[in-house]
Scaffold this motif. Structure first.
Motif, PDB file in Angstrom:
ATOM      1  N   ILE A  96      -5.229  -1.566  12.455  1.00  0.00           N
ATOM      2  CA  ILE A  96      -5.905  -1.552  11.164  1.00  0.00           C
ATOM      3  C   ILE A  96      -5.421  -2.753  10.368  1.00  0.00           C
ATOM      4  CG2 ILE A  96      -6.227  -0.295   9.000  1.00  0.00           C
ATOM      5  CD1 ILE A  96      -5.624   2.277  10.626  1.00  0.00           C
ATOM      6  N   LEU A  97      -6.347  -3.593   9.971  1.00  0.00           N
ATOM      7  CA  LEU A  97      -6.008  -4.760   9.166  1.00  0.00           C
ATOM      8  C   LEU A  97      -5.860  -4.330   7.716  1.00  0.00           C
ATOM      9  CD1 LEU A  97      -5.624  -7.835   8.944  1.00  0.00           C
ATOM     10  CD2 LEU A  97      -8.085  -8.012   8.588  1.00  0.00           C
ATOM     11  N   ILE A  98      -4.715  -4.667   7.125  1.00  0.00           N
ATOM     12  CA  ILE A  98      -4.483  -4.380   5.716  1.00  0.00           C
ATOM     13  C   ILE A  98      -4.954  -5.603   4.946  1.00  0.00           C
ATOM     14  CG2 ILE A  98      -2.783  -3.815   3.957  1.00  0.00           C
ATOM     15  CD1 ILE A  98      -0.972  -2.857   6.285  1.00  0.00           C
ATOM     16  N   GLU A  99      -6.047  -5.446   4.238  1.00  0.00           N
ATOM     17  CA  GLU A  99      -6.618  -6.565   3.501  1.00  0.00           C
ATOM     18  C   GLU A  99      -5.895  -6.724   2.171  1.00  0.00           C
ATOM     19  OE1 GLU A  99     -10.798  -5.857   3.215  1.00  0.00           O
ATOM     20  OE2 GLU A  99     -10.973  -5.514   5.360  1.00  0.00           O
ATOM     21  N   ALA A 100      -5.785  -7.964   1.731  1.00  0.00           N
ATOM     22  CA  ALA A 100      -5.142  -8.227   0.454  1.00  0.00           C
ATOM     23  C   ALA A 100      -5.912  -7.566  -0.682  1.00  0.00           C
ATOM     24  CB  ALA A 100      -5.034  -9.724   0.214  1.00  0.00           C
ATOM     25  N   GLN A 101      -7.222  -7.569  -0.584  1.00  0.00           N
ATOM     26  CA  GLN A 101      -8.055  -6.916  -1.574  1.00  0.00           C
ATOM     27  C   GLN A 101      -8.443  -5.560  -1.020  1.00  0.00           C
ATOM     28  OE1 GLN A 101     -11.217  -9.691  -1.797  1.00  0.00           O
ATOM     29  NE2 GLN A 101     -10.085 -11.139  -3.035  1.00  0.00           N
ATOM     30  N   HIS A 102      -8.292  -4.544  -1.799  1.00  0.00           N
ATOM     31  CA  HIS A 102      -8.553  -3.191  -1.339  1.00  0.00           C
ATOM     32  C   HIS A 102      -9.972  -2.739  -1.706  1.00  0.00           C
ATOM     33  CE1 HIS A 102      -4.432  -2.684  -0.119  1.00  0.00           C
ATOM     34  NE2 HIS A 102      -4.065  -3.198  -1.269  1.00  0.00           N
ATOM     35  N   HIS A 103     -10.955  -3.561  -1.380  1.00  0.00           N
ATOM     36  CA  HIS A 103     -12.346  -3.200  -1.638  1.00  0.00           C
ATOM     37  C   HIS A 103     -12.845  -2.338  -0.490  1.00  0.00           C
ATOM     38  CE1 HIS A 103     -12.629  -6.000  -4.942  1.00  0.00           C
ATOM     39  NE2 HIS A 103     -12.161  -6.963  -4.172  1.00  0.00           N
ATOM     40  N   CYS A 104     -13.492  -1.250  -0.823  1.00  0.00           N
ATOM     41  CA  CYS A 104     -14.111  -0.418   0.211  1.00  0.00           C
ATOM     42  C   CYS A 104     -15.508  -0.956   0.453  1.00  0.00           C
ATOM     43  CB  CYS A 104     -14.191   1.041  -0.239  1.00  0.00           C
ATOM     44  SG  CYS A 104     -12.603   1.846  -0.253  1.00  0.00           S
ATOM     45  N   ARG A 105     -15.791  -1.248   1.697  1.00  0.00           N
ATOM     46  CA  ARG A 105     -17.127  -1.724   2.044  1.00  0.00           C
ATOM     47  C   ARG A 105     -18.107  -0.572   1.959  1.00  0.00           C
ATOM     48  NH1 ARG A 105     -15.220  -5.162   7.243  1.00  0.00           N
ATOM     49  NH2 ARG A 105     -14.139  -6.770   6.064  1.00  0.00           N
ATOM     50  N   ALA A 106     -19.338  -0.888   1.686  1.00  0.00           N
ATOM     51  CA  ALA A 106     -20.365   0.145   1.529  1.00  0.00           C
ATOM     52  C   ALA A 106     -20.541   0.959   2.800  1.00  0.00           C
ATOM     53  CB  ALA A 106     -21.680  -0.495   1.107  1.00  0.00           C
ATOM     54  N   GLU A 107     -20.376   0.308   3.964  1.00  0.00           N
ATOM     55  CA  GLU A 107     -20.612   1.025   5.225  1.00  0.00           C
ATOM     56  C   GLU A 107     -19.457   1.963   5.598  1.00  0.00           C
ATOM     57  OE1 GLU A 107     -18.876  -2.996   6.482  1.00  0.00           O
ATOM     58  OE2 GLU A 107     -20.465  -2.386   5.132  1.00  0.00           O
ATOM     59  N   ARG A 108     -18.334   1.851   4.939  1.00  0.00           N
ATOM     60  CA  ARG A 108     -17.221   2.754   5.233  1.00  0.00           C
ATOM     61  C   ARG A 108     -17.540   4.143   4.695  1.00  0.00           C
ATOM     62  NH1 ARG A 108     -11.718  -0.432   3.868  1.00  0.00           N
ATOM     63  NH2 ARG A 108     -11.703  -1.701   5.723  1.00  0.00           N
ATOM     64  N   SER A 109     -17.317   5.110   5.510  1.00  0.00           N
ATOM     65  CA  SER A 109     -17.557   6.479   5.054  1.00  0.00           C
ATOM     66  C   SER A 109     -16.404   6.925   4.164  1.00  0.00           C
ATOM     67  CB  SER A 109     -17.690   7.410   6.245  1.00  0.00           C
ATOM     68  OG  SER A 109     -16.438   7.558   6.873  1.00  0.00           O
ATOM     69  N   ARG A 110     -16.645   7.952   3.414  1.00  0.00           N
ATOM     70  CA  ARG A 110     -15.611   8.516   2.554  1.00  0.00           C
ATOM     71  C   ARG A 110     -14.433   9.003   3.408  1.00  0.00           C
ATOM     72  NH1 ARG A 110     -17.409  11.930  -2.561  1.00  0.00           N
ATOM     73  NH2 ARG A 110     -18.870  10.217  -2.524  1.00  0.00           N
ATOM     74  N   MET A 111     -14.749   9.536   4.588  1.00  0.00           N
ATOM     75  CA  MET A 111     -13.718  10.035   5.488  1.00  0.00           C
ATOM     76  C   MET A 111     -12.812   8.905   5.969  1.00  0.00           C
ATOM     77  SD  MET A 111     -13.200  13.016   7.065  1.00  0.00           S
ATOM     78  CE  MET A 111     -13.075  13.802   8.630  1.00  0.00           C
ATOM     79  N   SER A 112     -13.378   7.784   6.378  1.00  0.00           N
ATOM     80  CA  SER A 112     -12.545   6.688   6.873  1.00  0.00           C
ATOM     81  C   SER A 112     -11.742   6.060   5.745  1.00  0.00           C
ATOM     82  CB  SER A 112     -13.383   5.642   7.600  1.00  0.00           C
ATOM     83  OG  SER A 112     -14.249   4.987   6.715  1.00  0.00           O
ATOM     84  N   ALA A 113     -12.282   6.030   4.547  1.00  0.00           N
ATOM     85  CA  ALA A 113     -11.527   5.504   3.403  1.00  0.00           C
ATOM     86  C   ALA A 113     -10.336   6.410   3.108  1.00  0.00           C
ATOM     87  CB  ALA A 113     -12.433   5.389   2.179  1.00  0.00           C
ATOM     88  N   ARG A 114     -10.549   7.712   3.197  1.00  0.00           N
ATOM     89  CA  ARG A 114      -9.454   8.670   2.965  1.00  0.00           C
ATOM     90  C   ARG A 114      -8.400   8.547   4.070  1.00  0.00           C
ATOM     91  NH1 ARG A 114      -9.578  13.726  -0.091  1.00  0.00           N
ATOM     92  NH2 ARG A 114     -11.596  12.866  -0.623  1.00  0.00           N
ATOM     93  N   ARG A 115      -8.853   8.373   5.306  1.00  0.00           N
ATOM     94  CA  ARG A 115      -7.934   8.209   6.442  1.00  0.00           C
ATOM     95  C   ARG A 115      -7.092   6.948   6.255  1.00  0.00           C
ATOM     96  NH1 ARG A 115      -8.089   5.561  11.402  1.00  0.00           N
ATOM     97  NH2 ARG A 115      -6.764   6.532  12.955  1.00  0.00           N
ATOM     98  N   LEU A 116      -7.732   5.857   5.868  1.00  0.00           N
ATOM     99  CA  LEU A 116      -7.008   4.613   5.627  1.00  0.00           C
ATOM    100  C   LEU A 116      -5.989   4.794   4.508  1.00  0.00           C
ATOM    101  CD1 LEU A 116      -6.524   1.594   6.070  1.00  0.00           C
ATOM    102  CD2 LEU A 116      -8.408   1.143   4.493  1.00  0.00           C
ATOM    103  N   GLU A 117      -6.377   5.464   3.464  1.00  0.00           N
ATOM    104  CA  GLU A 117      -5.462   5.717   2.347  1.00  0.00           C
ATOM    105  C   GLU A 117      -4.258   6.525   2.824  1.00  0.00           C
ATOM    106  OE1 GLU A 117      -6.040   8.611  -1.237  1.00  0.00           O
ATOM    107  OE2 GLU A 117      -7.057   6.707  -1.688  1.00  0.00           O
ATOM    108  N   ASN A 118      -4.485   7.546   3.647  1.00  0.00           N
ATOM    109  CA  ASN A 118      -3.392   8.364   4.176  1.00  0.00           C
ATOM    110  C   ASN A 118      -2.457   7.542   5.062  1.00  0.00           C
ATOM    111  OD1 ASN A 118      -4.244  10.672   2.866  1.00  0.00           O
ATOM    112  ND2 ASN A 118      -5.425  11.410   4.616  1.00  0.00           N
TER     113      ASN A 118
END
Length: 143
Positions: A96-118
């Motif tokens: 998983i690439l940790i981007e300097a900017q924490h923008h969520c892309r539109a195509e990312r699902s809410r589930m994957s954003a939550r998983r990344l946050e965890n």
């Protein structure tokens, strides 16, 4: 008849064991550092199965190496390298690439954003735990 080692000889055997342990720890740390250099994980979270050595063994090796190191600059480098172990997490799958900017892309699902946050929370939490552990090792080695 039972042979017991007393006095300076007992300590000498302990010193040999400690030297063997330090040599093993340094070898593991060196192998990890070569692996990190070859794989360049700077801003990534990686599944710990990619490590060449089990993570717990590496944490223990860093503790031994940090405790034995008396040069502050080298000890600080060992601690910094040891803290990078937090970037290796269990069962995360592909890197998983940790981007300097924490923008969520539109195509990312809410589930994957939550998983990344965890996952990022687990990395941060482990960095703190490793930092506390290495600080305790330094304090203990100074006494």
């Amino acid at each position: 008849m039972r042979l017991t080692m007393e006095g300076d000889y007992h300590r000498a055997v302990g010193d040999i064991d400690a030297l063997d342990e330090l040599e093993r720890a340094n070898a593991l740390v060196d192998e990890y550092l070569r692996f990190v250099k070859a794989n360049d994980i700077r801003k990534q979270v990686v599944d710990e199965v990619e490590l060449p050595i089990p993570k717990l063994g590496l944490v223990k090796a860093f503790c031994v190496a940090i405790a034995a190191e008396h040069r502050p600059d080298t000890r600080a480098l060992l601690i910094r390298a040891g803290l990078a172990l937090a970037q290796y997490q269990p069962a995360i799958g592909p890197r998983i690439l940790i981007e300097a900017q924490h923008h969520c892309r539109a195509e990312r699902s809410r589930m994957s954003a939550r998983r990344l946050e965890n996952i990022l929370f687990m990395v941060a939490e482990e960095r703190v735990r490793l930092g506390d552990l290495f600080l305790a090792v330094v304090k203990r080695s100074l006494h």
